[in-house]
Design a protein around this motif. Structure first.
Motif, PDB file in Angstrom:
ATOM      1  N   ASP A 187      34.805 -10.987  37.291  1.00  0.00           N
ATOM      2  CA  ASP A 187      34.891 -10.898  35.979  1.00  0.00           C
ATOM      3  C   ASP A 187      33.330 -10.808  35.353  1.00  0.00           C
ATOM      4  N   HIS A 188      32.349 -10.651  36.199  1.00  0.00           N
ATOM      5  CA  HIS A 188      31.172 -10.409  35.760  1.00  0.00           C
ATOM      6  C   HIS A 188      30.201  -9.172  36.531  1.00  0.00           C
ATOM      7  N   ARG A 189      30.651  -7.810  36.025  1.00  0.00           N
ATOM      8  CA  ARG A 189      30.180  -6.764  36.450  1.00  0.00           C
ATOM      9  C   ARG A 189      28.799  -6.349  35.790  1.00  0.00           C
ATOM     10  N   ILE A 190      27.887  -6.086  36.731  1.00  0.00           N
ATOM     11  CA  ILE A 190      26.457  -5.628  36.056  1.00  0.00           C
ATOM     12  C   ILE A 190      26.333  -4.096  35.443  1.00  0.00           C
ATOM     13  N   THR A 191      25.427  -3.847  34.620  1.00  0.00           N
ATOM     14  CA  THR A 191      25.145  -2.464  34.531  1.00  0.00           C
ATOM     15  C   THR A 191      23.701  -2.393  34.872  1.00  0.00           C
ATOM     16  N   VAL A 192      23.494  -1.040  35.094  1.00  0.00           N
ATOM     17  CA  VAL A 192      22.203  -0.546  35.888  1.00  0.00           C
ATOM     18  C   VAL A 192      21.688   0.667  35.288  1.00  0.00           C
ATOM     19  N   ASP A 193      20.595   0.641  34.936  1.00  0.00           N
ATOM     20  CA  ASP A 193      19.930   2.128  34.458  1.00  0.00           C
ATOM     21  C   ASP A 193      18.500   2.175  34.617  1.00  0.00           C
ATOM     22  N   PHE A 194      17.799   3.241  34.431  1.00  0.00           N
ATOM     23  CA  PHE A 194      16.271   3.476  34.581  1.00  0.00           C
ATOM     24  C   PHE A 194      15.680   2.653  33.364  1.00  0.00           C
ATOM     25  N   ALA A 195      14.742   1.957  33.692  1.00  0.00           N
ATOM     26  CA  ALA A 195      14.011   1.440  32.559  1.00  0.00           C
ATOM     27  C   ALA A 195      12.488   1.362  32.774  1.00  0.00           C
ATOM     28  N   ASP A 196      11.512   1.318  31.448  1.00  0.00           N
ATOM     29  CA  ASP A 196      10.224   1.086  31.701  1.00  0.00           C
ATOM     30  C   ASP A 196       9.763  -0.026  30.771  1.00  0.00           C
ATOM     31  N   PRO A 197       9.368  -1.157  31.660  1.00  0.00           N
ATOM     32  CA  PRO A 197       9.015  -2.545  30.807  1.00  0.00           C
ATOM     33  C   PRO A 197       7.952  -2.098  29.915  1.00  0.00           C
ATOM     34  N   GLY A 198       7.350  -1.198  29.702  1.00  0.00           N
ATOM     35  CA  GLY A 198       6.295  -0.905  28.783  1.00  0.00           C
ATOM     36  C   GLY A 198       6.443  -0.093  27.754  1.00  0.00           C
ATOM     37  N   SER A 199       7.970   0.438  27.694  1.00  0.00           N
ATOM     38  CA  SER A 199       8.220   1.493  26.639  1.00  0.00           C
ATOM     39  C   SER A 199       9.233   1.100  25.470  1.00  0.00           C
ATOM     40  N   PRO A 200       9.055   1.771  24.584  1.00  0.00           N
ATOM     41  CA  PRO A 200      10.150   1.449  23.464  1.00  0.00           C
ATOM     42  C   PRO A 200      11.441   1.236  24.040  1.00  0.00           C
ATOM     43  N   GLU A 201      11.997   2.015  25.069  1.00  0.00           N
ATOM     44  CA  GLU A 201      13.406   1.951  25.515  1.00  0.00           C
ATOM     45  C   GLU A 201      13.618   0.396  26.129  1.00  0.00           C
ATOM     46  N   HIS A 202      12.375   0.116  26.735  1.00  0.00           N
ATOM     47  CA  HIS A 202      12.677  -1.336  27.191  1.00  0.00           C
ATOM     48  C   HIS A 202      12.786  -2.356  26.365  1.00  0.00           C
ATOM     49  N   SER A 203      12.265  -2.156  25.175  1.00  0.00           N
ATOM     50  CA  SER A 203      12.541  -3.046  23.778  1.00  0.00           C
ATOM     51  C   SER A 203      13.915  -3.033  23.376  1.00  0.00           C
ATOM     52  N   ASN A 204      14.342  -1.717  23.024  1.00  0.00           N
ATOM     53  CA  ASN A 204      15.618  -1.252  22.908  1.00  0.00           C
ATOM     54  C   ASN A 204      16.738  -2.130  23.770  1.00  0.00           C
ATOM     55  N   SER A 205      16.451  -1.884  25.003  1.00  0.00           N
ATOM     56  CA  SER A 205      17.564  -2.386  26.029  1.00  0.00           C
ATOM     57  C   SER A 205      17.727  -3.890  26.134  1.00  0.00           C
ATOM     58  N   ARG A 206      16.378  -4.435  25.837  1.00  0.00           N
ATOM     59  CA  ARG A 206      16.436  -5.985  25.697  1.00  0.00           C
ATOM     60  C   ARG A 206      17.105  -6.432  24.416  1.00  0.00           C
ATOM     61  N   ARG A 207      17.086  -5.567  23.177  1.00  0.00           N
ATOM     62  CA  ARG A 207      17.905  -5.893  22.012  1.00  0.00           C
ATOM     63  C   ARG A 207      19.476  -5.978  22.403  1.00  0.00           C
ATOM     64  N   LYS A 208      19.618  -4.722  23.225  1.00  0.00           N
ATOM     65  CA  LYS A 208      20.956  -4.439  23.597  1.00  0.00           C
ATOM     66  C   LYS A 208      21.695  -5.571  24.278  1.00  0.00           C
ATOM     67  N   TYR A 209      20.939  -5.840  25.180  1.00  0.00           N
ATOM     68  CA  TYR A 209      21.484  -6.784  26.315  1.00  0.00           C
ATOM     69  C   TYR A 209      21.826  -8.254  25.483  1.00  0.00           C
ATOM     70  N   ASP A 210      20.572  -8.610  24.684  1.00  0.00           N
ATOM     71  CA  ASP A 210      20.623  -9.742  23.936  1.00  0.00           C
ATOM     72  C   ASP A 210      21.635  -9.892  22.691  1.00  0.00           C
ATOM     73  N   SER A 211      22.413  -8.815  22.522  1.00  0.00           N
ATOM     74  CA  SER A 211      23.166  -8.802  21.488  1.00  0.00           C
ATOM     75  C   SER A 211      24.696  -9.232  21.949  1.00  0.00           C
ATOM     76  N   GLU A 212      24.595  -9.991  23.111  1.00  0.00           N
ATOM     77  CA  GLU A 212      26.088 -10.590  23.677  1.00  0.00           C
ATOM     78  C   GLU A 212      26.447 -11.604  22.647  1.00  0.00           C
ATOM     79  N   PRO A 213      27.694 -11.955  22.735  1.00  0.00           N
ATOM     80  CA  PRO A 213      28.345 -13.147  21.916  1.00  0.00           C
ATOM     81  C   PRO A 213      27.434 -14.117  22.010  1.00  0.00           C
ATOM     82  N   MET A 214      27.475 -15.130  21.080  1.00  0.00           N
ATOM     83  CA  MET A 214      26.636 -16.426  21.086  1.00  0.00           C
ATOM     84  C   MET A 214      27.544 -17.243  22.241  1.00  0.00           C
ATOM     85  N   ARG A 215      26.456 -17.822  22.644  1.00  0.00           N
ATOM     86  CA  ARG A 215      26.631 -19.135  23.659  1.00  0.00           C
ATOM     87  C   ARG A 215      26.811 -20.214  23.077  1.00  0.00           C
ATOM     88  N   SER A 216      27.499 -21.184  23.876  1.00  0.00           N
ATOM     89  CA  SER A 216      27.794 -22.625  23.478  1.00  0.00           C
ATOM     90  C   SER A 216      26.490 -23.285  23.540  1.00  0.00           C
TER      91      SER A 216
END
Length: 303
Positions: free
Chosen positions: A74-103
């Motif tokens: 039930d927990h399948r991961i997604t994988v893609d290229f990323a550059d921690p210093g790039s704007p895409e890194h920030s966008n990816s961080r926001r994308k992954y952080d937009s998961e449903p709220m936890r208890s």
């Protein structure tokens, strides 16, 4: 997809994580694809960033871990290229952080578990998890590093051979769609033979090139102690009998697999020069000498 601009370092963005994910588990799974230079992960987050020393290792991780059930089916991961210093890194961080709220409980657990990022600048700082480039002596030891894609019986005529199929190369989605989600259930029937002749093997090589990394996968079949429920006229036999049959016939087995509108051909090879070369390409950590264990190399190609 963005390749890291840091010289000699290539990054992967990993999503689909959660409170069930451990840093040590992430490192163990990705470390088998090559040397990790940095693992950026706070336990409890929905994302991580894995930096490899080589592009080849990063590319292998992309094909080998995309959709991988890290933490269960039930927990399948997604994988893609990323550059921690790039704007895409920030966008990816926001994308992954937009998961449903936890208890509140989950958030409290996250706070208790949170650790600082782990950096691996030298082999001494790395954990004891085995690297993909570290040689192993036995095929069984190698298979312990890879996920089991399917369990069941290979059936040839009136004989059945119980096996576990380990996914060692190619696209996991191909195995999932044509083995796990197909109509075969727990039985793969060998219906044809492919002669181990240069012309036939060259044709298969061409099919693999045409299919690309996302169109095929490499599996290793090892003996399983579990047996499938079979018709009364079919008997269970040791796997070595199937090896001996293919070696005697100088052939590989052919099975056609279907799942909805998708079709594939499964080639079942005994130990031979061709199957050993494919196995070593998919799993370079394996000892180049053919194993004396009972095993088959299976190549599944999407049609």
């Amino acid at each position: 997809a963005v390749v890291s601009t840091q010289s000699g370092h290539y990054g992967r963005g990993v999503g689909g994580l959660g409170s069930w994910t451990k840093a040590s588990e992430l490192e163990k799974e990705f470390d088998r694809f090559g040397k990790i230079t940095k693992l950026d992960f706070n336990e409890g987050d929905y994302h991580a960033y894995v930096m490899f020393e080589s592009l080849d290792a990063a590319s292998s991780a992309l094909s080998g871990m995309k959709g991988y059930p890290l933490g269960g089916p039930d927990h399948r991961i997604t994988v893609d290229f990323a550059d921690p210093g790039s704007p895409e890194h920030s966008n990816s961080r926001r994308k992954y952080d937009s998961e449903p709220m936890r208890s509140d409980t989950e958030c409290s657990e996250e706070g208790a578990k949170r650790k600082s990022s782990v950096s691996k600048s030298s082999p001494k700082k790395r954990s004891a998890s085995k690297s993909k480039n570290q040689k192993v002596e036995s095929l069984s030891e190698l298979c312990n590093r890879y996920p089991i894609a399917w369990k069941g019986s290979i059936v040839l005529k009136t004989n059945a051979f119980s096996v576990k199929l380990y996914l060692v190369g190619g696209d996991p989605a191909v195995a999932e769609k044509l083995l796990v989600n197909s109509s075969i259930g727990s039985i793969i029937r060998v219906t044809q033979r492919l002669k181990l002749e240069k012309q036939k093997l060259d044709q298969l090589n061409q099919k693999l090139v045409s299919a690309g990394v996302s169109g095929h996968c490499i599996l290793v079949a090892m003996t399983s102690t579990q047996t499938s429920e079979l018709p009364e006229d079919i008997q269970h036999r040791p796997l070595k009998h199937l090896l001996q049959y293919f070696i005697q016939k100088q052939a590989a087995g052919i099975s056609t697999l279907e799942a909805n509108d998708l079709q594939g051909v499964l080639h079942t090879f005994p130990p031979c020069d061709f199957s050993q070369s494919k196995l070593l390409k998919a799993a370079p950590s394996l000892n180049p000498e053919p194993s004396k264990e009972d095993y088959l190399v299976m190549i599944l190609v999407k049609e």
